[in-house]
Motif scaffolding. Structure first.
Motif, PDB file in Angstrom:
ATOM      1  N   SER A 163      77.051 -43.894  -3.408  1.00 33.84           N
ATOM      2  CA  SER A 163      78.077 -43.140  -4.129  1.00 33.84           C
ATOM      3  C   SER A 163      77.843 -41.643  -3.971  1.00 33.84           C
ATOM      4  O   SER A 163      78.674 -40.838  -4.396  1.00 33.84           O
ATOM      5  CB  SER A 163      78.059 -43.518  -5.617  1.00 33.84           C
ATOM      6  N   VAL A 184      74.833 -48.393  -5.504  1.00 33.34           N
ATOM      7  CA  VAL A 184      75.313 -47.370  -6.436  1.00 33.34           C
ATOM      8  C   VAL A 184      74.601 -47.615  -7.759  1.00 33.34           C
ATOM      9  O   VAL A 184      74.100 -48.715  -7.989  1.00 33.34           O
ATOM     10  CB  VAL A 184      76.849 -47.448  -6.635  1.00 33.34           C
ATOM     11  N   THR A 221      72.880 -51.231  -8.700  1.00 37.60           N
ATOM     12  CA  THR A 221      71.494 -51.453  -9.116  1.00 37.60           C
ATOM     13  C   THR A 221      70.810 -50.152  -9.500  1.00 37.60           C
ATOM     14  O   THR A 221      71.024 -49.129  -8.841  1.00 37.60           O
ATOM     15  CB  THR A 221      70.674 -52.163  -8.003  1.00 37.60           C
ATOM     16  N   ASP A 222      70.025 -50.217 -10.564  1.00 40.68           N
ATOM     17  CA  ASP A 222      69.154 -49.097 -10.898  1.00 40.68           C
ATOM     18  C   ASP A 222      67.831 -49.351 -10.189  1.00 40.68           C
ATOM     19  O   ASP A 222      67.081 -50.254 -10.561  1.00 40.68           O
ATOM     20  CB  ASP A 222      68.962 -49.024 -12.420  1.00 40.68           C
ATOM     21  N   LEU A 265      65.138 -47.921 -10.231  1.00 41.69           N
ATOM     22  CA  LEU A 265      63.902 -47.650 -10.972  1.00 41.69           C
ATOM     23  C   LEU A 265      63.472 -48.837 -11.829  1.00 41.69           C
ATOM     24  O   LEU A 265      62.362 -48.854 -12.368  1.00 41.69           O
ATOM     25  CB  LEU A 265      64.061 -46.405 -11.852  1.00 41.69           C
ATOM     26  N   CYS A 296      69.003 -42.677   0.755  1.00 41.42           N
ATOM     27  CA  CYS A 296      69.654 -41.422   0.339  1.00 41.42           C
ATOM     28  C   CYS A 296      69.563 -41.203  -1.171  1.00 41.42           C
ATOM     29  O   CYS A 296      69.806 -40.082  -1.639  1.00 41.42           O
ATOM     30  CB  CYS A 296      71.141 -41.436   0.715  1.00 41.42           C
ATOM     31  N   ALA A 297      69.288 -42.258  -1.948  1.00 39.05           N
ATOM     32  CA  ALA A 297      69.260 -42.101  -3.415  1.00 39.05           C
ATOM     33  C   ALA A 297      68.145 -41.130  -3.798  1.00 39.05           C
ATOM     34  O   ALA A 297      67.059 -41.172  -3.231  1.00 39.05           O
ATOM     35  CB  ALA A 297      69.033 -43.453  -4.083  1.00 39.05           C
ATOM     36  N   LEU A 356      62.149 -40.732  -9.114  1.00 39.93           N
ATOM     37  CA  LEU A 356      63.204 -40.946  -8.107  1.00 39.93           C
ATOM     38  C   LEU A 356      62.851 -40.374  -6.740  1.00 39.93           C
ATOM     39  O   LEU A 356      63.183 -40.967  -5.713  1.00 39.93           O
ATOM     40  CB  LEU A 356      64.513 -40.309  -8.593  1.00 39.93           C
ATOM     41  N   THR A 383      64.416 -33.003   2.526  1.00 42.80           N
ATOM     42  CA  THR A 383      65.193 -31.777   2.350  1.00 42.80           C
ATOM     43  C   THR A 383      64.552 -30.563   3.034  1.00 42.80           C
ATOM     44  O   THR A 383      63.324 -30.504   3.184  1.00 42.80           O
ATOM     45  CB  THR A 383      65.341 -31.471   0.839  1.00 42.80           C
ATOM     46  N   ASP A 384      65.398 -29.591   3.376  1.00 44.28           N
ATOM     47  CA  ASP A 384      64.912 -28.306   3.895  1.00 44.28           C
ATOM     48  C   ASP A 384      64.156 -27.550   2.799  1.00 44.28           C
ATOM     49  O   ASP A 384      63.339 -26.675   3.084  1.00 44.28           O
ATOM     50  CB  ASP A 384      66.090 -27.458   4.411  1.00 44.28           C
ATOM     51  N   LYS A 419      60.063 -33.957  -3.743  1.00 51.14           N
ATOM     52  CA  LYS A 419      60.576 -34.405  -2.435  1.00 51.14           C
ATOM     53  C   LYS A 419      59.453 -34.368  -1.390  1.00 51.14           C
ATOM     54  O   LYS A 419      59.333 -35.259  -0.566  1.00 51.14           O
ATOM     55  CB  LYS A 419      61.761 -33.547  -1.974  1.00 51.14           C
ATOM     56  N   VAL A 458      66.914 -32.541   5.804  1.00 54.71           N
ATOM     57  CA  VAL A 458      68.323 -32.294   6.088  1.00 54.71           C
ATOM     58  C   VAL A 458      68.889 -31.159   5.236  1.00 54.71           C
ATOM     59  O   VAL A 458      68.293 -30.757   4.239  1.00 54.71           O
ATOM     60  CB  VAL A 458      69.160 -33.582   5.825  1.00 54.71           C
ATOM     61  N   PHE A 491      73.266 -30.453   4.336  1.00 54.84           N
ATOM     62  CA  PHE A 491      74.594 -30.900   4.771  1.00 54.84           C
ATOM     63  C   PHE A 491      75.681 -30.548   3.754  1.00 54.84           C
ATOM     64  O   PHE A 491      75.386 -30.188   2.611  1.00 54.84           O
ATOM     65  CB  PHE A 491      74.578 -32.419   5.013  1.00 54.84           C
TER      66      PHE A 491
HETATM   67  N1  LIG Z   1      73.208 -32.300  -1.069  1.00 49.88           N
HETATM   68  C1  LIG Z   1      72.493 -31.500  -0.263  1.00 49.88           C
HETATM   69  O1  LIG Z   1      72.942 -30.428   0.151  1.00 49.88           O
HETATM   70  C2  LIG Z   1      71.101 -31.919   0.155  1.00 49.88           C
HETATM   71  C3  LIG Z   1      70.345 -30.984   0.857  1.00 49.88           C
HETATM   72  C4  LIG Z   1      69.108 -31.359   1.324  1.00 49.88           C
HETATM   73  C5  LIG Z   1      68.638 -32.646   1.093  1.00 49.88           C
HETATM   74  N2  LIG Z   1      69.366 -33.530   0.382  1.00 49.88           N
HETATM   75  C6  LIG Z   1      68.834 -34.888   0.196  1.00 49.88           C
HETATM   76  O2  LIG Z   1      69.785 -35.800   0.732  1.00 49.88           O
HETATM   77  C7  LIG Z   1      69.774 -37.031  -0.001  1.00 49.88           C
HETATM   78  C8  LIG Z   1      71.176 -37.358  -0.473  1.00 49.88           C
HETATM   79  O3  LIG Z   1      71.627 -36.315  -1.309  1.00 49.88           O
HETATM   80  P1  LIG Z   1      73.109 -36.293  -1.919  1.00 49.88           P
HETATM   81  O4  LIG Z   1      73.472 -34.875  -2.146  1.00 49.88           O
HETATM   82  O5  LIG Z   1      73.986 -37.181  -1.119  1.00 49.88           O
HETATM   83  O6  LIG Z   1      72.809 -36.939  -3.348  1.00 49.88           O
HETATM   84  P2  LIG Z   1      73.836 -37.199  -4.547  1.00 49.88           P
HETATM   85  O7  LIG Z   1      75.227 -36.915  -4.129  1.00 49.88           O
HETATM   86  O8  LIG Z   1      73.282 -36.511  -5.752  1.00 49.88           O
HETATM   87  O9  LIG Z   1      73.681 -38.771  -4.751  1.00 49.88           O
HETATM   88  C9  LIG Z   1      72.509 -39.329  -5.273  1.00 49.88           C
HETATM   89  C10 LIG Z   1      72.615 -40.837  -5.155  1.00 49.88           C
HETATM   90  O10 LIG Z   1      71.440 -41.423  -5.725  1.00 49.88           O
HETATM   91  C11 LIG Z   1      71.847 -42.495  -6.568  1.00 49.88           C
HETATM   92  N3  LIG Z   1      70.853 -42.728  -7.616  1.00 49.88           N
HETATM   93  C12 LIG Z   1      70.377 -41.834  -8.504  1.00 49.88           C
HETATM   94  N4  LIG Z   1      69.527 -42.457  -9.361  1.00 49.88           N
HETATM   95  C13 LIG Z   1      69.468 -43.764  -8.978  1.00 49.88           C
HETATM   96  C14 LIG Z   1      68.785 -44.903  -9.472  1.00 49.88           C
HETATM   97  N5  LIG Z   1      67.963 -44.847 -10.538  1.00 49.88           N
HETATM   98  N6  LIG Z   1      68.976 -46.081  -8.844  1.00 49.88           N
HETATM   99  C15 LIG Z   1      69.806 -46.175  -7.792  1.00 49.88           C
HETATM  100  N7  LIG Z   1      70.483 -45.124  -7.275  1.00 49.88           N
HETATM  101  C16 LIG Z   1      70.314 -43.934  -7.873  1.00 49.88           C
HETATM  102  C17 LIG Z   1      73.159 -42.034  -7.145  1.00 49.88           C
HETATM  103  O11 LIG Z   1      73.876 -43.141  -7.671  1.00 49.88           O
HETATM  104  P3  LIG Z   1      75.009 -42.932  -8.847  1.00 49.88           P
HETATM  105  O12 LIG Z   1      75.695 -41.634  -8.542  1.00 49.88           O
HETATM  106  O13 LIG Z   1      75.897 -44.125  -8.660  1.00 49.88           O
HETATM  107  O14 LIG Z   1      74.269 -42.905 -10.135  1.00 49.88           O
HETATM  108  C18 LIG Z   1      73.816 -41.430  -5.902  1.00 49.88           C
HETATM  109  O15 LIG Z   1      74.398 -42.435  -5.130  1.00 49.88           O
HETATM  110  C19 LIG Z   1      68.755 -36.814  -1.125  1.00 49.88           C
HETATM  111  O16 LIG Z   1      67.531 -37.342  -0.705  1.00 49.88           O
HETATM  112  C20 LIG Z   1      68.644 -35.310  -1.247  1.00 49.88           C
HETATM  113  O17 LIG Z   1      67.389 -34.926  -1.753  1.00 49.88           O
HETATM  114  C21 LIG Z   1      70.589 -33.182  -0.112  1.00 49.88           C
END
Ligand SMILES: NC(=O)c1ccc[n+]([C@@H]2O[C@H](COP(=O)([O-])OP(=O)(O)OC[C@H]3O[C@@H](n4cnc5c(N)ncnc54)[C@H](OP(=O)(O)O)[C@@H]3O)[C@@H](O)[C@H]2O)c1
Length: 305
Positions: free
Chosen positions: A9, A30, A45-46, A48, A68-69, A87, A111-112, A138, A157, A159
């Motif tokens: 999600s 999700v 699923t949670d 954790l 990715c979570a 997490l 992450t960067d 991280k 990454v 993005f």
């Molecule tokens: N966004 C960026 O610019 C960026 C930059 C560098 C690195 N990253 C890394 O890229 C990855 C993806 O980031 P994103 O921005 O796509 O993240 P995001 O939009 O915040 O999404 C986080 C995801 O983790 C899920 N999640 C959170 N707690 C959970 C739990 N207890 N059990 C199962 N699922 C859980 C969420 O599910 P629900 O929403 O359904 O709760 C959601 O699907 C991460 O590792 C992040 O550190 C992101």
């Protein structure tokens, strides 16, 4: 291949699931969000909850797992360091050890922001010096994954893209505000190398297909400031770039400390794949085409409340 994507999600996970589903059998997890789609199998699923990871792998029997979570919000990590640790560090550790035992291949998304951003132009050999709870947890997640599954790909990454909720990425922030003629700040002192999430998704799959392992910087071949990113986006969408006020991140009153120069080198990746990594123009062109095709609207329609 059977691909399991955690965090389907989220900004990256959802685009990844939709990009891969044409050629593979995709399962996406999700947690708080619910998704309604026939494009891939959605599993609520949670992760954790004790036993959840093991059950998930038993049910889906994946060849590839793309994790990715995470708790990806810097301020949320500062507010709840224990949750960030669970997490961003403990969950990757548990997942990597089960994936290693199952014989599947793992991509762990990092992450960067593991770097302090004082220098920039970081390569995989540079020693990270994290600033704050997000970066620290991280980085510990990377180390835990490398220990539990030495064959895993660890992808640092950055993005942007279209998201389920419409407010997950910097590109959506500029687009949403400029479209209604609202003035916004654009940081001139924060530098990064953002890839379109859809391009990142396809690169991660190519890394698995070509059997890579270890640490990679998976970012755009082009670096720029967040202010310039806003201007380039405005130009691509024919929006008014003069609404972006050149600012410093220190003026923004953000809670968690931000690293200033998170530009990373991606030449190791380009060499491993034998192809150039997309630059910003290519990414923004595709981001714009997706918009014209109604992709953001399609994503919003997937959310079940
Ligand atoms: N966004 C960026 O610019 C960026 C930059 C560098 C690195 N990253 C890394 O890229 C990855 C993806 O980031 P994103 O921005 O796509 O993240 P995001 O939009 O915040 O999404 C986080 C995801 O983790 C899920 N999640 C959170 N707690 C959970 C739990 N207890 N059990 C199962 N699922 C859980 C969420 O599910 P629900 O929403 O359904 O709760 C959601 O699907 C991460 O590792 C992040 O550190 C992101």
């Amino acid at each position: 291949m059977r691909i399991l994507i955690t965090g389907a999600s989220g900004l990256l996970g959802l685009n990844l699931a939709l990009e891969t589903t044409r050629r593979h059998t995709v399962f996406g997890t999700v947690n708080h969000h619910s998704l309604k789609t026939d494009a891939f199998t959605v599993i609520q699923t949670d992760l954790l909850v004790p036993g959840a990871v093991e059950r998930l792998l038993d049910t889906t029997k994946p060849d590839w797992v793309i994790h990715c979570a995470a708790l990806a919000n810097l301020d949320a990590c500062e507010a709840d360091p224990l949750l960030a640790q669970q997490l961003n560090t403990e969950l990757p550790r548990t997942l990597a050890s089960y994936v290693a035992r199952s014989g599947a291949r793992l991509v762990h998304v990092s992450t960067d922001a593991v770097f302090d951003g004082l220098r920039g132009d970081y390569s995989e050999g540079d020693i990270p010096t994290p600033v704050g709870e997000y970066s620290r947890t991280k980085l510990e997640g990377e180390l835990a994954v490398a220990e539990a599954d030495p064959t895993a790909i660890i992808a640092r990454v950055n993005f942007y893209g279209w998201s389920l909720t419409g407010n997950r990425s910097l590109a959506e922030f500029f687009f949403t505000n400029l479209r209604v003629h609202k003035r916004v700040m654009g940081f001139m002192d924060v530098f990064f190398c953002p890839l379109l999430a859809n391009d990142l998704a396809n690169i991660l799959v190519r890394m698995l297909e070509s059997n890579q392992s270890g640490l990679y910087h998976v970012v755009s071949s082009e670096s720029l400031s967040k202010y310039d990113f806003g201007l380039r986006l405005a130009e691509r969408f024919n929006l008014d770039g003069s609404l972006i006020i050149p600012s410093s991140v220190t003026q923004a009153g953000l809670k968690a400390a931000r690293s200033l120069n998170l530009t990373l080198r991606s030449d190791k990746l380009a060499q491993a794949l034998g192809e150039p990594i997309p630059n910003l123009s290519t990414g923004l062109d595709k981001f714009y085409t997706l918009y014209q095709q109604g992709y953001p609207h399609m994503l919003h329609s997937l959310e079940l409340n």
